[in-house]
Scaffold this active site. Structure first.
Site, PDB file in Angstrom:
ATOM      1  CB  CYS A  37       5.978   4.659   4.604  1.00 15.14           C
ATOM      2  SG  CYS A  37       7.000   6.110   4.270  1.00 15.14           S
ATOM      3  CB  CYS A  62      -1.607   4.128   8.509  1.00 15.97           C
ATOM      4  SG  CYS A  62      -2.194   3.023   7.204  1.00 15.97           S
ATOM      5  CB  CYS A 100      -0.932   0.000   1.212  1.00 14.46           C
ATOM      6  SG  CYS A 100      -2.114   1.371   1.223  1.00 14.46           S
ATOM      7  CB  CYS A 101       3.819   2.246   2.044  1.00 14.36           C
ATOM      8  SG  CYS A 101       3.141   2.419   3.710  1.00 14.36           S
TER       9      CYS A 101
END
Length: 328
Positions: free
Chosen positions: A313, A288, A202-203
């Site tokens: 991240c 997050c 996702c990051c």
């Protein structure tokens, strides 16, 4: 005050005369003995100490990126008597510690002769300090942010407020729609909670790939990293080389404490995210990020469901790979 500058490195000697930049002087030029190669540099005066920044690499021990000079007497002069109106200075020791310079001076040194410096802001309190300083000291620096699609409403509002306050444009970089759709199809919208791999993916899509586009063509990347933010950042230097992205990375606030940051904000009326007053010292994507508990470090609220104390991240981790590499 005019300064007679000498640098000795092995068989090479460099000499120049100029006024320190901090006293209104212009950039000067020097050449090595026996050669016609010239290097542009600026010297900053701080009391009886001097800092010289070069525009190019020269022999080790001579003009590296930034070095510290100290005033010495006439007995240290190897080739001529000191100028009546000036000071003889001889290289004392190189330093990668810019801690004795003000923030404005650090930024001017770090951005000197850079063609395309880029500052990436998350709109956190450190980045707001740097935005304010850059607007004053280096308005040529491009300011960009990663608009991930999951930011807090307060962060989005602060982007526009900051642009109005400093008369600047903050460039927005969003995720690639195709890669984002592929991530959601494989993991789900909130699949990052399920595993570290899913969160890294996702990051990658929302931050790393857009960052790569934001830094295309850059020759300097400026960040708001500080050593006190977390144990993982305890050794952050003022200047480093990002091997993965092949460019110089500058961290002007590396040695600042959170008290230093807050003092600058208060003294300069810097706009900040209201979430900081609600227990969010570090602010990322809304799903997050949580408020921290008493005694936790500043980044404890980021990806709090993971156990790794070094969790990041990937933006500031050596060897991090762009975007969708984790998507099958």
């Amino acid at each position: 005050m005019t300064v007679l500058l000498r640098c000795y490195s092995g068989e090479h000697r460099a000499v120049g005369r100029f006024k320190p930049f901090a006293m209104g002087g212009e950039q000067g030029k020097i050449s090595r003995d026996g050669g016609d190669k010239k290097r542009i540099f600026r010297l900053f005066a701080r009391g009886r100490q001097f800092f010289v920044a070069s525009s190019a690499h020269i022999e080790p021990g001579c003009f590296n990126w930034s070095q510290k000079w100290s005033s010495l007497g006439a007995s240290s002069n190897r080739s001529s008597k000191p100028m009546q109106s000036g000071t003889n200075i001889l290289l004392k020791s190189p330093t990668d510690d810019l801690g004795e310079l003000t923030l404005i001076e650090r930024i001017r040194v770090m951005t000197m002769d850079k063609v395309n410096p880029v500052f990436t802001t998350s709109l956190g309190i450190e980045d707001q300090v740097l935005t304010a300083a850059l607007a004053d000291a280096a308005p040529q620096v491009r300011i960009v942010t990663l608009q991930t699609g999951r930011l807090f409403p307060e962060t989005l509002a602060l982007i526009e407020e900051t642009e109005r306050r400093y008369g600047i444009e903050i460039e927005r970089f969003a995720p690639d729609p195709g890669k984002l759709a592929a991530y959601i199809e494989q993991y789900g919208v909130n699949g990052f909670y399920e595993s570290v791999d899913a969160r890294h993916a996702c990051c990658g899509v929302r931050k790393l790939e857009p960052l790569g586009r934001a830094l295309e063509g850059a020759d300097l990347w400026i960040t708001g990293l500080r050593r006190q933010q977390s144990n993982a950042r305890a050794e952050v230097p003022f200047i480093e080389y990002d091997e993965n992205r092949k460019l110089e990375k500058a961290n002007p606030l590396a040695d600042w404490s959170i008290e230093d940051v807050r003092s600058f904000v208060a003294g300069n009326r810097v706009p900040t995210n209201p979430l900081h007053e609600r227990g969010y010292p570090s602010i990322g994507c809304e799903p997050c990020t949580r408020a921290i508990k008493p005694g936790e470090d500043e980044r404890a609220g980021r990806w709090w469901w993971e156990n790794d104390e070094k969790r990041e991240c990937g933006l500031h981790v050596d060897g991090s790979q762009p975007a969708a590499s984790a998507i099958q």
